[in-house]
Design a protein around this motif. Sequence first.
Motif, short mmCIF file in Angstrom:
data_model
loop_
_atom_site.label_atom_id
_atom_site.label_comp_id
_atom_site.label_asym_id
_atom_site.label_seq_id
_atom_site.Cartn_x
_atom_site.Cartn_y
_atom_site.Cartn_z
N ALA A 1 41.45 35.09 51.42
CA ALA A 1 41.68 35.19 49.56
C ALA A 1 40.18 34.47 49.12
CB ALA A 1 42.90 35.93 49.93
N GLU A 2 41.34 33.23 49.39
CA GLU A 2 40.20 32.44 48.39
C GLU A 2 38.62 31.89 48.00
OE1 GLU A 2 41.30 31.06 45.37
OE2 GLU A 2 43.79 30.60 46.54
N VAL A 3 38.44 32.71 49.97
CA VAL A 3 37.02 32.49 50.16
C VAL A 3 36.20 33.41 49.48
CG1 VAL A 3 35.29 32.23 52.32
CG2 VAL A 3 37.41 30.78 52.30
N GLU A 4 37.30 34.94 50.02
CA GLU A 4 36.18 35.74 49.66
C GLU A 4 36.16 36.11 47.99
OE1 GLU A 4 36.94 41.10 49.55
OE2 GLU A 4 38.23 39.33 49.16
N LEU A 5 37.48 35.75 47.23
CA LEU A 5 37.20 35.59 45.70
C LEU A 5 35.77 34.66 45.43
CD1 LEU A 5 41.10 35.92 44.32
CD2 LEU A 5 38.58 37.85 44.87
N ALA A 6 36.13 33.65 46.13
CA ALA A 6 34.78 32.41 45.63
C ALA A 6 33.00 32.98 46.37
CB ALA A 6 34.87 31.04 46.56
N TRP A 7 32.95 34.15 46.97
CA TRP A 7 31.70 34.51 47.11
C TRP A 7 31.68 35.48 46.31
CZ3 TRP A 7 29.93 39.65 47.88
CH2 TRP A 7 28.76 39.13 48.67
N TRP A 8 32.63 36.18 46.16
CA TRP A 8 32.10 37.12 44.52
C TRP A 8 31.91 36.50 43.15
CZ3 TRP A 8 31.21 42.07 44.62
CH2 TRP A 8 31.94 42.90 45.54
N ALA A 9 33.04 34.61 43.31
CA ALA A 9 32.39 34.32 42.39
C ALA A 9 30.93 33.99 41.86
CB ALA A 9 33.44 33.48 41.97
N ASN A 10 30.79 33.41 43.40
CA ASN A 10 29.38 32.86 43.72
C ASN A 10 28.33 33.98 43.34
OD1 ASN A 10 30.84 30.21 42.97
ND2 ASN A 10 30.74 30.18 45.48
N ASN A 11 28.60 34.91 43.88
CA ASN A 11 27.12 35.45 44.50
C ASN A 11 27.11 36.84 43.31
OD1 ASN A 11 25.55 34.36 46.97
ND2 ASN A 11 27.91 34.33 47.36
N ARG A 12 28.23 37.43 42.64
CA ARG A 12 28.11 38.73 42.20
C ARG A 12 28.51 38.01 40.52
NH1 ARG A 12 25.35 38.98 45.82
NH2 ARG A 12 25.22 40.64 47.72
N THR A 13 28.73 37.14 40.46
CA THR A 13 29.46 37.20 38.86
C THR A 13 28.86 36.57 37.19
OG1 THR A 13 31.44 36.50 39.58
CG2 THR A 13 31.50 35.48 37.74
N ILE A 14 27.68 37.02 36.43
CA ILE A 14 27.08 36.01 35.74
C ILE A 14 28.29 36.30 34.56
CG2 ILE A 14 25.49 37.48 37.00
CD1 ILE A 14 25.92 39.64 34.61
N GLU A 15 27.30 35.39 33.49
CA GLU A 15 27.91 35.47 32.00
C GLU A 15 27.45 36.58 31.13
OE1 GLU A 15 26.26 31.88 29.45
OE2 GLU A 15 28.78 31.91 29.84
N VAL A 16 28.06 37.01 30.63
CA VAL A 16 28.19 38.17 29.28
C VAL A 16 28.55 38.03 27.82
CG1 VAL A 16 27.88 40.56 29.26
CG2 VAL A 16 27.80 39.79 31.27
N THR A 17 27.82 37.39 26.44
CA THR A 17 28.31 37.97 25.67
C THR A 17 28.51 39.17 25.21
OG1 THR A 17 27.09 34.97 25.32
CG2 THR A 17 27.83 36.61 23.23
N SER A 18 29.22 39.41 25.06
CA SER A 18 29.64 40.92 24.48
C SER A 18 28.87 41.22 22.67
CB SER A 18 31.41 40.93 23.71
OG SER A 18 31.59 41.95 23.10
N PRO A 19 28.34 41.96 22.60
CA PRO A 19 27.69 42.39 21.18
C PRO A 19 29.01 42.80 20.27
CG PRO A 19 28.10 44.01 22.87
CD PRO A 19 27.69 42.98 23.49
N TYR A 20 29.92 42.81 20.16
CA TYR A 20 31.39 43.48 19.76
C TYR A 20 32.02 42.16 19.17
CZ TYR A 20 29.86 47.42 22.18
OH TYR A 20 29.00 48.50 23.73
#
Length: 764
Positions: free
Chosen positions: A295-314
């Motif tokens: 489960a750690e491996v899968e979450l790491a895959w999503w964190a490393n390959n599908r996660t980006i930094e987003v700054t809220s305009p609100y």
Amino acid sequence: MVSSLNLKAAVIASLVPTILAAATNTSTTTTAPGTAVPTLTISTAVASPSAPLGATLPSQAPLPPTQGWCIGQIFCAGSLLQTVNIAQVYTDPKTFVDKPTSKTSQQVLADFSNFNLSTVTEGQIVNFVDNDFLGEGLELEAATLTNFNPTPAFLNNVTDPLLNAFAQTVNDYWTQLARNTNQSALCDEYPGGSCESSLIPLNHTFVIPGGRFREQYYWDSYWIIQGLIQSELYDTVNATLQNFMDEIEGFGFIPNGGRIYYLNRSQPPLFIHMVYDYVNVTGDTSILQRALPLAEVELAWWANNRTIEVTSPYTNQTYMMAHYAVNNTAPRPESYLTDYLTVYDPTLSTPLTDNQAAELYSELASGAETGWDYSSRFEAIPQLGNPGLRSLNVKNHIPTCLNSILYKANILLAELYGTSNATASSTHLQVAAGIRAGILDLLWDPAKLAFYDFNLTSNARNDIFTAATFYPVWNGIIPNEVLASQSNAFGYFAAVNLVMNKYNGSVPVTFVDWTGLQVVTLYAFSMDAPNSWPPHQYIIMQALRAIPSNLTTNGLPTPSSDQSTYDLVPAGQLNFTEAQLPGQPFLVAQANANATATGPAADINMLNGTVVNGGNATAGEGWRDTLQREMANRYYTSVLCSWHATGGSIPGLLPQLPANELNVTGSIGNTGNMYEKFSNLNVDSSGYGGEYTVQAGFGWTNGVLLWVASTYGEQLVAPQCPPVIVTATNTTTSSTSAAVGLQASSGAVITAVVMAFMASWIFL
């Protein structure tokens, strides 16, 4: 075959052992259902080229780049795959890539190299496929389900005899959908083996969705498991999870499905949810020794390959948020022709550049990763006309559904660790808190009382209302505004109440209606109206169950005498005026006219304390429980009535429809279809539209129905299925259906089965 999928990216090819099965067209076993020994018929699609056999193939566009993630030259983007698709040998592009070869890879490629692509004919390609490939699906075999119980305990919850018998019938369908890899038919490993296949062989039994989906799928399995748990098939749940763990060990993530052409993308990450549910029901914590590290491996895959930094305009706060983003620059092999034609649309005067084509291919694959393939939700400018799939902007969306699932995955993983690893548990709670804060800042609109995807292109929330709005509450994120009052809590679900009253069917994915565009688009979006999908009915019911009881004591609110239930929806939530909402068609004498669009007459299904096919009103029932009861009954009705309309029957309780009625639905000789999707407009046919024809089977439909039967069994009432054939003058009175135990709806609220079934046959 290797004993596990313990393979790294550099040797992915060795995972693809293939088969050299006997060159027969069908494989059957014929034991009666309900015995755990399946009845299985695997049929080979007959070539149906789109042009005369002597016709020369159309000229081809340049080949896309080679995809490094896809191993091989037969089932991956390249000259062979493109040429076979251009020939349109099969109506469904997935058919070809699911066919193992009957020769070595080298022999197949040598045979193909003999063609002059400028003069090759349809007939030559048909002969090539017939001579060098076997039947699709032959790599798999029927599986016997361990400890299958034809009468699981949950059936005791279903008090109506007909509905109880139907639940038992659906329980039996697991025996028809269980599969194993055909170990005896496997041949040597790629590339030096005696044949080649696209199958990812699995070591354990699994349940397939059905139809063209003949292998294990990721997010489908979550709802399949919900049903398997009700059916007490815990060994099969465990086997499914073991297969996923094998894939995480081999690939570092769980692919979309069990074919090599899915190795560049995943699907909504519900693995930890599945593990948690299995452990919670069975108490089998032994699986955690293997599952927690993976489960750690899968979450790491999503964190490393599908996660980006987003700054809220609100708020100007910054969050780490997930999005779907597949690295892909070629047509998807299983949908090669449809993707190819999306890029090389002959009706467009300005062709795409190479970079634009590559980006669109990436968007198409990313759309498939969402599980919502496809929806106006992910258009660059949602709801603007019908720009089709060329306007997909998936990668620039922060999806409500994905981030809600990842939030809960971290919460559940922390709970599974418990006190055994306090550091890991604390880390996941911190990650979850960050995701939750991002969801409430970026995606929640407190004025409209709904969640909307965040659009990176516009740097703002979208306005399109979708079923994804219910994912956060399902996963345990309930905004303070919802918790503030009963009125607000109901307002969050007010669109559900509108559907129950205004429409005959179940809750659609969106209110963007492509019904009238089926023949003018390359393919309509199947994740839009009028389609409603079983997973979303489950999610909405679970979200209702998550609302605290102190917010649900009031009865269901009613609109004023001159208004419809639309008036109860918070202002701006749907981003449609009442008149802009899709209509609920009449047929019979009104012939395709819609019900009244606005005002109290629009609520054509409203009854005293309930709705048509919504179960019986109960004194003192709170609004939350009323909506659950109505949704549960409406879903059960949709599944049962469409199954009956396509030949389903139950001895002594529900006779099969006569031949003249089955002929209308194209169901002569059929014994009932369990469809993958339904319609918000009617309860006796499938949904329609999309890039492939409507599939029957169907894993998640069965799973959700069994969960509904177990959870709401005492509240389920035998439905009113509309008759398939209605006399044109019967506009005000009910008639008796041919089905014993079923009553016909009023002719004024009957939607044409014929139109829906015909639409479901169109391949767009």
